[in-house]
Motif scaffolding. Structure first.
Motif, short mmCIF file in Angstrom:
data_model
loop_
_atom_site.label_atom_id
_atom_site.label_comp_id
_atom_site.label_asym_id
_atom_site.label_seq_id
_atom_site.Cartn_x
_atom_site.Cartn_y
_atom_site.Cartn_z
N GLU A 32 36.61 43.92 24.81
CA GLU A 32 37.28 43.46 26.02
C GLU A 32 36.41 43.67 27.24
OE1 GLU A 32 40.97 45.48 26.17
OE2 GLU A 32 41.98 44.13 24.76
N TYR A 36 34.89 40.76 29.82
CA TYR A 36 35.14 40.81 31.26
C TYR A 36 33.83 40.81 32.06
CZ TYR A 36 40.05 41.93 30.30
OH TYR A 36 41.36 41.88 29.88
N THR A 216 35.86 35.88 39.01
CA THR A 216 37.03 36.56 39.58
C THR A 216 37.96 37.05 38.48
OG1 THR A 216 36.89 35.17 41.56
CG2 THR A 216 38.96 36.31 41.17
N TYR A 219 36.37 40.07 36.97
CA TYR A 219 36.50 41.19 37.91
C TYR A 219 37.90 41.80 37.83
CZ TYR A 219 37.54 43.27 42.48
OH TYR A 219 37.97 44.09 43.49
N LEU A 220 38.93 40.96 37.83
CA LEU A 220 40.29 41.47 37.74
C LEU A 220 40.53 42.20 36.43
CD1 LEU A 220 42.25 38.43 39.27
CD2 LEU A 220 41.69 40.61 40.38
N GLY A 221 39.87 41.73 35.37
CA GLY A 221 39.99 42.42 34.09
C GLY A 221 39.36 43.80 34.10
N THR A 222 38.30 43.98 34.86
CA THR A 222 37.64 45.29 34.90
C THR A 222 38.37 46.30 35.79
OG1 THR A 222 36.20 44.70 36.78
CG2 THR A 222 35.40 44.20 34.56
N VAL A 223 39.17 45.81 36.72
CA VAL A 223 39.89 46.73 37.62
C VAL A 223 41.36 46.85 37.26
CG1 VAL A 223 38.31 46.30 39.53
CG2 VAL A 223 40.39 44.92 39.33
N GLY A 224 41.82 46.00 36.33
CA GLY A 224 43.22 46.02 35.97
C GLY A 224 43.58 47.17 35.03
#
Length: 224
Positions: A32, A36, A216, A219-224
């Motif tokens: 995963e 990402y 984007t 990025y959202l996957g790495t901070v989610g």
């Protein structure tokens, strides 16, 4: 006398189950993270490579066939290398309680999407450019594109280094390489040097915008 506690069959099965489940969970998390960061890396140098791939069109339609502007474009992109230095100085002087890399990446993605949007908008201006001449616009947008590229180096890789997955950094680099390769093949199919390319400049930078949307999502996957 046996001083060691006996282990029942049920306990033995539980231990085996845990031992086999943990590696599979770790592999899933690594995969995963790799996906990402692959997506995040696609936008890094997309704008800069797109500018050089589309130079025949940009110079013909924006600069009145003034090929001497290439040196100014290269200078603008080179000057953007000062941005990481300024970023480092600011971080040394100002102390903040937020993750600067996470905030910086989000800001950079918005900036990159805005830059690609201006390329699309201006490429559809058939009655003259708004505010500035075509030459001024291409130099401004080249500076913005160089800024996205150079700042991606000092933001993306430290962010990837925080992850325990060994796939994060290689996936980030692979995403950047594959996106640039894709844009180069796309330009070859477009034939930008022809008076009538296969598809217009706006379509090409629309695809660049799509890469930023892909980034984007990563990025959202790495901070989610």
């Amino acid at each position: 006398m046996n001083y060691y506690p006996s282990i029942s069959d049920n306990e033995d099965d539980t231990i085996i189950s845990i031992a086999t489940t943990r590696p599979s969970n770790n592999n899933k998390q690594k995969q995963e993270a790799g996906r990402y960061f692959f997506c995040l890396g696609t936008c890094a140098w997309a704008l800069v490579n797109a500018i050089f791939a589309e130079l025949p069109i940009l110079i013909r339609d924006w600069c009145d066939n003034d090929w001497s502007i290439i040196s100014l474009i290269a200078l603008c992109i080179s000057l953007s290398n000062l941005a990481p230095l300024l970023w480092t100085i600011v971080l040394d002087v100002v102390s903040v309680d937020v993750d600067c890399a996470v905030v910086g990446i989000g800001t950079l993605l918005v900036f990159g999407i805005a830059t690609s949007f201006f390329f699309i908008l201006l490429s559809n201006q058939h009655d003259g450019f708004i505010l500035f001449s075509g030459k001024t616009w291409i130099l401004l947008l080249s500076s913005c594109s160089g800024l996205v590229g150079t700042m991606s180096l000092v933001l993306f890789y430290p962010h990837a280094a925080k992850f325990s997955s060994s796939d994060a950094i290689p996936s980030l680099a692979n995403g950047t390489a594959m996106a640039n390769f894709f844009l180069a093949i796309l330009a070859m199919l477009q034939h930008p040097s022809l008076d009538q390319p296969s598809f217009p400049l706006s379509t090409y930078f629309g695809i660049v915008s799509a890469l930023f949307l892909c980034s984007t999502g990563g990025y959202l996957g790495t901070v989610g």
